[in-house]
Design a protein around this motif. Sequence first.
Motif, short mmCIF file in Angstrom:
data_model
loop_
_atom_site.label_atom_id
_atom_site.label_comp_id
_atom_site.label_asym_id
_atom_site.label_seq_id
_atom_site.Cartn_x
_atom_site.Cartn_y
_atom_site.Cartn_z
N ASP A 43 15.93 -10.35 -49.85
CA ASP A 43 16.65 -10.33 -50.94
C ASP A 43 16.70 -11.61 -51.76
O ASP A 43 16.70 -11.61 -53.20
CB ASP A 43 17.89 -9.83 -50.91
N GLN A 86 13.65 -12.31 -53.77
CA GLN A 86 13.70 -11.35 -55.26
C GLN A 86 14.33 -12.14 -56.29
O GLN A 86 13.78 -12.04 -57.19
CB GLN A 86 14.18 -10.09 -54.62
N ARG A 87 15.62 -12.75 -55.62
CA ARG A 87 16.39 -13.23 -56.79
C ARG A 87 15.91 -14.68 -57.09
O ARG A 87 15.98 -15.01 -58.43
CB ARG A 87 17.66 -13.49 -56.01
N HIS A 132 12.74 -15.27 -57.66
CA HIS A 132 11.40 -15.13 -58.39
C HIS A 132 11.80 -14.18 -59.65
O HIS A 132 11.25 -14.45 -60.61
CB HIS A 132 10.78 -14.02 -57.51
#
Length: 225
Positions: A200, A203-204, A206
């Motif tokens: 997670d 993802q944050r 990126h």
Amino acid sequence: MALTVHHLENSRSQRVLWLLEELGQPYEVVRYARDPKTMLAPPELRAVHPLGKSPLVVLDDGSVLAESGAIVEALVERYGAGRLSPAPGSPDFLRYRYWLHYAEGSAMPPLLLKLVFDRVEKAPAPFFLRPVVRGIAGKAKDGFVLPQIGLHLDYLEGELARGPWFAGEAFSGADIQMSFPVEAAAARGGLDRSRPRLMDWLQRIHARPAHQRALERGGPYALLG
């Protein structure tokens, strides 16, 4: 004199471009390609710094900075105006400084060892030596390297249970510095959805607009592929 980043493709210097985009600090990029056989930096970088490695940053006063952690710390202090760093003296600042050093001092060595032994296993060798070479590399990975990577990934997963970012509740330069080892672990170190907090977090980071702008400035970044 403009701030200049001497940027090697698919390297730690991508973090520096990202940091400068987060800071909104103007900079120029001088790009270098790796040697296609050795995958090392080209000798031209030695004209900037004797070790010939990247990242290298030439500040607007002509000073040359090397080493990712030192570069992140110096740029945040010089251009951050209180951004991307917890308040000095606070508990979060101690964690911030810790992660700046941990990223290269503790997290990267087992990942680099895995890369080396992976290459040893695939390297050409006389047929009668091939089983021996591959056996030694495999035992080194199974007996030490992979357990060490797993230990660090478990540690990082647990640390992110304390808050959304590595140095507390706010995104900071520590997260930028930690991006390379975590991306390397996701690319070739076994990081997957079994560690959801780390995935997670990836993802944050990126999804941040500054991260996307840095990729546009720096060019293709194979660790993300």
